[in-house]
Scaffold this motif. Structure first.
Motif, PDB file in Angstrom:
ATOM      1  N   ARG A 157      58.496  67.868  18.618  1.00  0.00           N
ATOM      2  CA  ARG A 157      57.111  67.790  18.139  1.00  0.00           C
ATOM      3  C   ARG A 157      56.135  67.854  19.309  1.00  0.00           C
ATOM      4  N   ARG A 158      56.488  67.191  20.406  1.00  0.00           N
ATOM      5  CA  ARG A 158      55.622  67.200  21.587  1.00  0.00           C
ATOM      6  C   ARG A 158      55.493  68.613  22.157  1.00  0.00           C
ATOM      7  N   THR A 161      53.434  70.876  19.603  1.00  0.00           N
ATOM      8  CA  THR A 161      52.023  70.463  19.582  1.00  0.00           C
ATOM      9  C   THR A 161      51.309  70.929  20.840  1.00  0.00           C
ATOM     10  N   LYS A 165      48.186  73.863  21.222  1.00  0.00           N
ATOM     11  CA  LYS A 165      46.883  73.388  21.676  1.00  0.00           C
ATOM     12  C   LYS A 165      46.358  74.176  22.868  1.00  0.00           C
ATOM     13  N   ARG A 184      56.503  74.434  13.050  1.00  0.00           N
ATOM     14  CA  ARG A 184      55.958  73.126  13.430  1.00  0.00           C
ATOM     15  C   ARG A 184      56.222  72.096  12.345  1.00  0.00           C
TER      16      ARG A 184
END
Length: 292
Positions: A157-158, A161, A165, A184
């Motif tokens: 997830r890190r 994400t 971004k 995702r």
């Protein structure tokens, strides 16, 4: 028609098209009603919360003819109170025709479980059935809470994400993956976390090459803690070993989830066999790590 012709206005288009759609939908509904009376039917209630915080319930009706969308209800005031929610769903059942209803299918939330029991008491010929897809999602959620899975899911997830971004890094990643995106994790379904692991593992070579490329080394992100953490995760070989294990362990249940989510034909005839096979495979895989 030639130049200078004025087209119809928004309202002139909207209202005739809306009326036509309503009539077509009503005609379609009448065909389903005939099937409900002939074979019986199963109302299905799917509760969810929108961006405004309203608790909505999509009310559908299933029969051999197919699934028909009946209505969407704003149950914000009734959602947490089983008795009020029961009255709301019972009104829809009466509207369909109580004598034609065989069962109601809902998710496994505590409020819907309570509603199911109350409805079974009120209607002797009626029974409540939990949603198979939601059951499987809860199973995957429990598996995802095990430490060996949770760490990998959090790291995945890190990574995703961070990628999404940073536009330049995202474009560079897409070039490495031949235009493919990463899956995702979704906010409502834990299964997407395991699909994210599959997506990352599929593109692991492209991701590793990305963090060796000039697109990354010349980036200001290399000087940030978040950037270094993501890069170290992607370049850490044990991370990919763990991801591979997580994929193998979750794959049997994901296969069953695909079966019950398939709209082409009823899945219940295959569910028991698929679940037994998933249990056997999952138990074998999990035993290797002494988890169970």
């Amino acid at each position: 028609m030639g130049p200078g012709v004025e087209g119809p206005s928004y309202h002139e288009l909207r209202f005739p098209l809306l009326e036509k759609t309503v009539k077509r939908t009503q005609t379609l509904k009448e065909k389903y009603i005939i099937a409900w009376k002939q074979y019986g039917c199963s109302p299905m209630a799917d509760g969810w919360t929108d961006k405004k915080g309203r608790h909505l319930i999509n009310f559908l009706v299933n029969s051999p003819e197919g699934t028909f969308f009946f209505e969407s209800i704003d149950a914000s005031s009734q959602a947490q109170v089983a008795s009020l929610l029961t009255d709301l769903l019972l009104a829809k059942i009466e509207e369909i025709g109580k004598e034609y209803v065989v069962q109601i299918v809902t998710d496994n939330g505590a409020n819907f479980k309570a509603v199911g029991k109350i409805l079974e008491q009120r209607i002797p010929t009626f029974y409540w059935t939990p949603c198979a897809a939601h059951c499987l999602d809860l199973m995957l959620e429990d598996i995802g809470k095990l430490s060996v899975f949770r760490a990998k899911i959090d790291n995945a997830r890190r990574v995703t994400t961070y990628m999404y971004k940073h536009v330049r890094l995202l474009n560079a990643m897409r070039e490495k993956t031949d235009g493919n995106n990463l899956v995702r994790p979704g906010p409502t379904r834990i299964a997407t976390s395991f699909l994210t692991l599959q997506s990352l593992y599929k593109h692991r070579d492209a991701l590793r090459s990305l963090f060796f490329s000039e697109d990354w080394t010349a980036s200001k992100s290399t000087n940030t803690n978040a950037g270094r953490l993501v890069a170290n995760t992607v370049l850490f070989s044990p991370f990919w070993t763990g991801v591979e294990y997580c994929i193998k362990a979750s794959h049997p249940l994901l296969i069953v989830l695909r079966i019950v989510d398939w709209d082409e034909k009823p899945a219940m005839s295959e569910l028991a066999v698929a679940m037994n096979e998933a249990k056997r495979k999952s138990k074998k895989i999990l035993k290797k790590s002494q988890i169970c």
